[in-house]
Design a protein around this motif. Structure first.
Motif, PDB file in Angstrom:
ATOM      1  N   ALA A 182       0.817  -1.279   0.128  1.00 43.55           N
ATOM      2  CA  ALA A 182      -0.091   0.006  -0.064  1.00 43.55           C
ATOM      3  C   ALA A 182       0.634   1.187   0.038  1.00 43.55           C
ATOM      4  N   MET A 183       1.942   1.300   0.805  1.00 41.85           N
ATOM      5  CA  MET A 183       2.776   2.496   0.680  1.00 41.85           C
ATOM      6  C   MET A 183       3.564   2.588  -0.472  1.00 41.85           C
ATOM      7  N   GLU A 184       3.953   1.519  -1.186  1.00 36.51           N
ATOM      8  CA  GLU A 184       4.633   1.595  -2.386  1.00 36.51           C
ATOM      9  C   GLU A 184       3.653   2.303  -3.426  1.00 36.51           C
ATOM     10  N   LEU A 185       2.473   1.865  -3.477  1.00 36.70           N
ATOM     11  CA  LEU A 185       1.560   2.449  -4.413  1.00 36.70           C
ATOM     12  C   LEU A 185       1.274   3.869  -4.006  1.00 36.70           C
ATOM     13  N   ALA A 186       1.496   4.334  -2.781  1.00 34.81           N
ATOM     14  CA  ALA A 186       1.141   5.689  -2.302  1.00 34.81           C
ATOM     15  C   ALA A 186       2.319   6.528  -2.445  1.00 34.81           C
ATOM     16  N   GLY A 187       3.551   5.862  -2.811  1.00 31.00           N
ATOM     17  CA  GLY A 187       4.757   6.616  -2.854  1.00 31.00           C
ATOM     18  C   GLY A 187       5.411   7.037  -1.761  1.00 31.00           C
ATOM     19  N   VAL A 188       5.113   6.306  -0.559  1.00 29.61           N
ATOM     20  CA  VAL A 188       5.556   6.442   0.794  1.00 29.61           C
ATOM     21  C   VAL A 188       6.727   5.730   1.197  1.00 29.61           C
ATOM     22  N   ASN A 189       7.788   6.392   1.326  1.00 34.71           N
ATOM     23  CA  ASN A 189       9.244   5.680   1.502  1.00 34.71           C
ATOM     24  C   ASN A 189       9.978   6.627   2.276  1.00 34.71           C
ATOM     25  N   ASN A 190      11.201   6.188   2.748  1.00 39.92           N
ATOM     26  CA  ASN A 190      12.193   6.919   3.485  1.00 39.92           C
ATOM     27  C   ASN A 190      12.519   8.287   3.097  1.00 39.92           C
ATOM     28  N   LEU A 191      12.583   8.394   1.593  1.00 40.16           N
ATOM     29  CA  LEU A 191      13.087   9.612   0.779  1.00 40.16           C
ATOM     30  C   LEU A 191      11.944  10.515   0.802  1.00 40.16           C
ATOM     31  N   SER A 192      10.607  10.120   0.552  1.00 43.68           N
ATOM     32  CA  SER A 192       9.386  10.820   0.305  1.00 43.68           C
ATOM     33  C   SER A 192       8.793  11.191   1.577  1.00 43.68           C
ATOM     34  N   ILE A 193       8.925  10.716   2.791  1.00 44.31           N
ATOM     35  CA  ILE A 193       8.048  10.883   3.862  1.00 44.31           C
ATOM     36  C   ILE A 193       8.082  12.218   4.333  1.00 44.31           C
ATOM     37  N   GLU A 194       8.891  13.102   4.342  1.00 40.77           N
ATOM     38  CA  GLU A 194       9.268  14.559   5.233  1.00 40.77           C
ATOM     39  C   GLU A 194       8.174  15.357   4.009  1.00 40.77           C
ATOM     40  N   SER A 195       8.610  15.139   2.680  1.00 36.35           N
ATOM     41  CA  SER A 195       7.680  16.105   1.715  1.00 36.35           C
ATOM     42  C   SER A 195       6.114  15.742   1.837  1.00 36.35           C
ATOM     43  N   ILE A 224      -3.394   9.985   2.672  1.00 38.15           N
ATOM     44  CA  ILE A 224      -2.262   9.751   1.694  1.00 38.15           C
ATOM     45  C   ILE A 224      -2.499   8.136   0.770  1.00 38.15           C
ATOM     46  N   ILE A 225      -2.881   7.413   1.849  1.00 41.14           N
ATOM     47  CA  ILE A 225      -3.186   5.980   1.229  1.00 41.14           C
ATOM     48  C   ILE A 225      -4.886   5.892   0.819  1.00 41.14           C
ATOM     49  N   GLY A 226      -5.623   6.334   2.033  1.00 36.39           N
ATOM     50  CA  GLY A 226      -7.058   5.931   2.063  1.00 36.39           C
ATOM     51  C   GLY A 226      -7.500   6.420   0.581  1.00 36.39           C
ATOM     52  N   LYS A 227      -7.129   7.729   0.053  1.00 39.03           N
ATOM     53  CA  LYS A 227      -7.488   7.913  -1.226  1.00 39.03           C
ATOM     54  C   LYS A 227      -7.404   6.968  -2.404  1.00 39.03           C
ATOM     55  N   LEU A 228      -6.571   6.065  -2.151  1.00 38.83           N
ATOM     56  CA  LEU A 228      -6.183   5.040  -3.206  1.00 38.83           C
ATOM     57  C   LEU A 228      -7.178   3.835  -2.933  1.00 38.83           C
ATOM     58  N   VAL A 229      -7.821   3.587  -2.059  1.00 37.08           N
ATOM     59  CA  VAL A 229      -8.604   2.340  -1.766  1.00 37.08           C
ATOM     60  C   VAL A 229      -9.878   2.727  -2.729  1.00 37.08           C
TER      61      VAL A 229
END
Length: 570
Positions: A182-195, A224-229
């Protein structure tokens, strides 16, 4: 007072008319313990019903005079009848969807949650979303080894669901838990989390000491993820609504305050009403999350149903988070997380704007507030809006605060002064109090948490409910918590802050007449009086006299709405 007198006079006229005409009842309920919530006649032996309304209340001998050849005689067989129970704050579609998704309310450990996800994955196709609700880390009997800021991490869950995105909402509705997919689909990772964090002010992406997302998203960050469901289909939504209605009737609930929905839900309810499938009386709050929706309704005004089945005259605002995920907005920092004060999830200027527009267009405002800071801010904004409209009778408006869970002592009297209805859920005290003290500390708990008697002493109306699906919809555990101040296991002896417990009469009123008052319907329902709606709940145990713990074993055996028996148990 005028409304009460008007209702009393109407009832007397109806009774005298029936007596003089020799009119017979459609049905008579007899041979039970009947608690009326009518101070002038608190208990009765029988009730006569005509055209969905209460025709007469009294002794068996008096009521039998209304028996005719066509009268249905309903023998209560010694059971207990009360006015129909009113759920004053819950989420109808959430109740239904809980039956269609993973129900995590009774999960006892993280490993059990993981096992449920693994089972769902086995039945799903790769790429299918796995969704559910109900987990609460503070209620687990054992905590996982790896926790960050009081929450579990996604690793175990991600291991059993590599090809399926998983999105599990917290029981409170104020946090959610996603897996790696789910986080991969939303683009949530160590590098993007702050933005990403900057896009969701009023929420938090929980991360570990290395800056990696743990899978837990609180408050507004959950979008961030809820909108993808994937969006629900209308067919599935109608299935969920029907299941929720059936659940209400099974549990003895005859009226339901839906705490924040959009036009699609309102249209769905209207469709059910037109088809004769809406068997529960609905009081819908417009969601404040859709400003354009509110503007449309300001223009056309409230929809007050003359059939008393589907009324829209209030607005729900979500102003802070919940104590569990430490999102409740506090005046002082969290005891178990120094420097953290929770979240203002809605700009307070919005409360001011909506309150002013609501007063001008005839709507009631119902604001979610759990923390003492949120409660104070909302009271301030309500008061300012009232002051802007000095010709408005602020007490007649019956603005509400939903939950009012933790208050500063100096704000308690303001509920009574402005006639702010405290829409509280006693079951939250039962399930949250054992760990809430860690969040707030003893002094704040004793001073202002779950202070039902203090609010009532201040002149405020306290209505009851469950906030389902945050808690199970069954009203009896909440009724039990109201009078015992204990967990459902009976802990502690004597109850938490026992001086704030309700009497059984107060608890029954909070679930009936006070619930009706909170939706401007106290002259139509909420007590068993002549001229009011024949809405009844029948229990197999006398909840007004049995030992406290026996209340939890009671069941609704019959539910009556408008004189129609809409549920019969075994």
């Amino acid at each position: 007072m005028k409304n009460s007198l008007k209702g009393l006079l109407a009832g007397l006229i109806l009774l005298l008319s029936a007596c003089s005409s020799g009119e017979k009842a459609d049905s008579i309920f007899y041979n039970g313990s009947i608690y009326t919530v009518d101070d002038s006649n608190p208990q009765a032996e029988a009730v006569a019903v005509k055209d969905g309304m209460i025709m007469a209340v009294g002794s068996s001998s008096d009521i039998m005079k209304y028996q005719g050849d066509e009268t249905e005689m309903v023998d209560l067989n010694g059971q207990t009848m009360t006015p129909g129970f009113i759920e004053s704050h819950a989420h109808m579609m959430g109740v239904g969807y809980n039956k269609l998704e993973l129900d995590l309310m009774y999960v006892k450990t993280y490993d059990e949650l993981v096992a449920k996800v693994a089972e769902a994955v086995e039945k799903a196709q790769p790429g299918d979303w796995i969704t559910g609700r109900g987990w609460h880390q503070d209620k687990w009997i054992e905590k996982p080894d790896n926790m960050v800021k009081g929450f579990q991490t996604h690793d175990k869950m991600s291991a059993v669901s590599p090809d399926n995105p998983v999105w599990l909402r917290h029981a409170s509705g104020h946090a959610a838990f996603g897996n790696a997919k789910a986080m991969e689909l939303a683009g949530v990772n160590n590098l993007s989390i702050e933005s990403l964090q900057g896009e969701v002010e009023g929420g938090e992406i929980i991360k570990d000491e290395l800056g990696n997302p743990t899978g837990v998203f609180t408050e507004r960050a959950a979008s961030i993820i809820g909108k993808l469901v994937p969006a629900e289909t209308e067919e599935r939504a109608e299935q969920a609504l029907q299941m929720a209605i059936d659940e209400c009737l099974r549990l003895g609930i005859t009226s339901f305050h839906d705490a924040g929905s959009g036009q699609d839900f309102i249209d769905r309810l209207q469709k059910f009403k037109d088809q004769g499938k809406l068997k529960v009386r609905m009081y819908t709050m417009l969601t404040g999350r859709q400003p354009s929706l509110l503007e449309e309704w300001y223009e056309k005004g409230p929809m007050i149903d003359p059939d008393h089945l589907h009324t829209v005259r209030s607005i729900k605002l979500n102003c802070d988070g919940a104590l569990g995920p430490r999102g409740a907005w506090l005046l002082e920092e969290y005891t178990d997380r120094p420097g953290h004060y929770g979240h203002e999830t809605l700009p307070m200027e919005t409360v001011t704007t909506v309150s002013e527009k609501a007063l001008a267009s005839g709507f009631q405002v119902c604001s979610h507030a759990i923390g003492d800071r949120a409660n104070r801010e909302i009271l301030d904004r309500y008061e300012a809006a009232f002051d802007k409209y000095p010709d408005v009778d602020r007490k007649a408006e019956r603005f509400r605060i939903e939950h009012a869970q933790h208050l500063s002592e100096e704000d308690i009297a303001r509920f009574g002064e402005m006639n702010i209805v405290a829409a509280m859920q006693a079951i939250h005290m039962s399930s949250d109090r054992p760990w809430a003290i860690d969040r707030l500390g003893e002094e704040r708990i004793v001073e202002g948490a779950y202070v039902w008697q203090k609010l009532m002493d201040a002149g405020a109306v306290v209505c009851n409910g469950t906030d389902a699906p945050v808690e199970p919809l069954d009203p009896l555990p909440s009724f039990y918590a109201s009078i015992s101040r204990k967990t459902l296991d009976g802990f502690p002896e004597g109850g938490f802050e026992a001086d704030q417990a309700m009497t059984r009469a107060q608890a029954l009123k909070s679930y009936t007449l006070d619930g009706a008052y909170a939706e401007f319907e106290e002259d139509f329902k909420g007590s068993i009086e002549v001229g009011k709606a024949a809405d009844f709940t029948i229990f197999d145990k006398n909840i007004m006299t049995v030992p406290e713990q026996e209340i939890l074993k009671a069941k609704a055996t019959m539910t009556v709405v408008g004189g129609e028996i809409v549920f019969r148990g075994e």
